[in-house]
Design an enzyme around this catalytic site. Structure first.
Site, PDB file in Angstrom:
ATOM      1  N   ARG A 113       0.835  -1.209   0.000  1.00 52.18           N
ATOM      2  CA  ARG A 113       0.000   0.000   0.000  1.00 52.18           C
ATOM      3  C   ARG A 113       0.862   1.247   0.000  1.00 52.18           C
ATOM      4  O   ARG A 113       0.533   2.250  -0.639  1.00 52.18           O
ATOM      5  CB  ARG A 113      -0.928   0.007   1.224  1.00 52.18           C
ATOM      6  CG  ARG A 113      -1.692   1.327   1.395  1.00 52.18           C
ATOM      7  CD  ARG A 113      -2.733   1.243   2.494  1.00 52.18           C
ATOM      8  NE  ARG A 113      -2.175   0.844   3.771  1.00 52.18           N
ATOM      9  CZ  ARG A 113      -1.524   1.676   4.596  1.00 52.18           C
ATOM     10  NH1 ARG A 113      -1.308   2.932   4.260  1.00 52.18           N
ATOM     11  NH2 ARG A 113      -1.071   1.233   5.757  1.00 52.18           N
TER      12      ARG A 113
ATOM     13  N   LYS B 222      -6.540   4.845 -20.679  1.00 54.20           N
ATOM     14  CA  LYS B 222      -6.688   5.268 -22.074  1.00 54.20           C
ATOM     15  C   LYS B 222      -5.392   5.032 -22.856  1.00 54.20           C
ATOM     16  O   LYS B 222      -4.933   3.911 -22.968  1.00 54.20           O
ATOM     17  CB  LYS B 222      -7.120   6.730 -22.116  1.00 54.20           C
ATOM     18  CG  LYS B 222      -8.259   7.095 -21.168  1.00 54.20           C
ATOM     19  CD  LYS B 222      -9.550   6.362 -21.469  1.00 54.20           C
ATOM     20  CE  LYS B 222     -10.750   6.961 -20.745  1.00 54.20           C
ATOM     21  NZ  LYS B 222     -10.679   6.923 -19.271  1.00 54.20           N
TER      22      LYS B 222
ATOM     23  N   TYR C 210     -15.277  16.030 -18.837  1.00 51.30           N
ATOM     24  CA  TYR C 210     -15.735  14.650 -18.718  1.00 51.30           C
ATOM     25  C   TYR C 210     -16.847  14.535 -17.678  1.00 51.30           C
ATOM     26  O   TYR C 210     -16.780  15.142 -16.606  1.00 51.30           O
ATOM     27  CB  TYR C 210     -14.535  13.767 -18.354  1.00 51.30           C
ATOM     28  CG  TYR C 210     -14.880  12.364 -17.977  1.00 51.30           C
ATOM     29  CD1 TYR C 210     -15.668  11.562 -18.812  1.00 51.30           C
ATOM     30  CD2 TYR C 210     -14.436  11.820 -16.773  1.00 51.30           C
ATOM     31  CE1 TYR C 210     -15.994  10.269 -18.459  1.00 51.30           C
ATOM     32  CE2 TYR C 210     -14.749  10.511 -16.419  1.00 51.30           C
ATOM     33  CZ  TYR C 210     -15.534   9.748 -17.262  1.00 51.30           C
ATOM     34  OH  TYR C 210     -15.856   8.470 -16.908  1.00 51.30           O
TER      35      TYR C 210
END
Length: 403
Positions: free
Chosen positions: A64, A216, A116
């Site tokens: 983490r 993306k 967006y």
């Protein structure tokens, strides 16, 4: 507790953009130290790390907080983004969520009126639940930003360029200079997902933070989800890392490895996708459609865009003037997958107001001049002739073109 995931620095020597994407530099000895010298960065698929003793903590203790595979990805991204530090998190929206946690109750955010849908949703939540004022203005016009700058309260100015889905262009250098002059404590943040660092580097243009949905173009194959945050200032980077470590949203080792692999082919993919997009934009414009693409001379901000970016990207939008006509076109394609998102090797088509931006209420979309008939194309690496033929067939089937 280790802060290993923030130990990323810029490569001492600069190469051409395509080379920088492929070349993972470990010459300073701070990357993955693999005794077997694997050509591919190893995946450290572990939650915890054994420590030398209770008094001598190693470089990593818990994934983490830091993991060697994530460190290598973050160092590589810092290099290609021209960032002081870069951080890899679970999704692109996580990246924006981490950034907005730098804003306190009572502060203000300035954001675009064309952005967006997921970003709009998060900003709406902050406005309704966290006592944060959000000003939505036309960030592609610096004159619209200046009146809402508040030296005491403005903390973030959030830009997209090109915007999604209207493909408008924000002047990053001019806006950054103006914000830093009037609001020294404010940060200029740029969502650079649509351009990728291969085509545009906002941190070199004056921005303080640049972020990407790694889902993306960085990945390129839509087989992982990731977010990347690039930061120019060391103190801001420390605050960003604190949020990531505290919330546990760092990217998992296997996804880090996949993303590193995808980044290596970003240049090849983007060059092919841009070339395809230019041909498709010219085809659609020649058929009488209103096309929004900064690669076309008809784009009102063509010159501005090309002062900041090395190319026009691979996303375009167009309108038909009729919502039902647009729906018929989208439903008639074969090669183009009807899907949200962009940046994949295969081509995608969507109607933002029905899909990626549907979470924005209809009256707000109308106020922001977001056309309901808008079609967005996210162009892949297929043969351009096949993509154009498929679009032509769809235009005929939908009744836009007569045979």
């Amino acid at each position: 507790m280790t802060v290993a995931s923030s130990s990323n620095t810029i490569a001492p020597k600069k190469y051409k953009p395509a080379t920088e994407l492929v070349f993972i530099d470990n010459s300073d000895g701070n990357g993955v130290r693999d005794p077997y010298h694997a050509a591919s960065v190893p995946i450290y698929q572990t939650a915890t790390f054994k420590q030398p003793s209770i008094h001598d903590m190693g470089e990593y203790d818990y994934t983490r907080s830091g993991n060697p595979t994530r460190t290598q990805l973050e160092r590589h991204m810092a290099k290609i983004m021209s960032a002081k530090k870069a951080f890899a998190v679970s999704t692109g929206m996580t990246a924006l969520d981490v950034i907005t946690r730098l804003v306190n109750s009572g502060d203000e955010i300035i954001a675009g009126d064309d952005l967006y849908g997921g970003s709009n949703r998060l900003l709406t939540y902050l406005k309704e639940h966290s006592n944060i004022t959000v000003h939505h203005v036309d960030t592609t016009n610096p004159a619209c930003i200046e009146p809402v700058l508040n030296p005491e309260k403005t903390r973030l100015v959030l830009l997209e360029t090109p915007t999604n889905p209207l493909i408008k262009i924000a002047d990053i250098p001019t806006i950054s200079q103006m914000v830093h002059r009037y609001c020294p404590n404010a940060l200029v943040v740029v969502d650079n997902t649509m351009m990728s660092p291969y085509l545009q580097k906002p941190l070199e243009l004056g921005a303080d933070i640049s972020y990407h949905s790694g889902t993306k173009y960085l990945s390129g194959h839509h087989d992982l989800m990731a977010g990347i945050i690039g930061v120019k200032d060391e103190e801001v980077a420390k605050r960003v890392f604190f949020v990531i470590n505290s919330s546990g949203c760092g990217l998992a080792p296997f996804d880090c490895w996949l993303l590193l692999r995808g980044i290596k082919t970003l240049g090849l993919r983007m060059d092919r996708q841009q070339a395809n997009t230019m041909r498709i934009a010219e085809f659609l414009e020649n058929k009488g459609l209103k096309v929004l693409y900064p690669g076309l001379r008809s784009h009102p901000q063509y010159d501005l865009h090309h002062t900041m970016a090395r190319g026009a990207g691979a996303v375009l939008s167009f309108t038909t003037g009729d919502v039902e006509m647009s729906e018929r076109i989208v439903e008639a394609v074969t090669l183009w997958a009807i899907s949200v998102s962009f940046g994949c090797v295969n081509s995608l088509i969507s109607m933002p107001c029905r899909m990626s931006h549907a979470s924005i209420p209809a009256h707000i979309r109308k106020e922001r001049a977001l056309p309901e008939d808008l079609i967005r194309l996210c162009v892949g690496i297929e043969d351009a002739d096949d993509l154009i033929e498929d679009l032509a067939d769809a235009l005929h089937t939908a009744g836009f073109l007569k045979k």
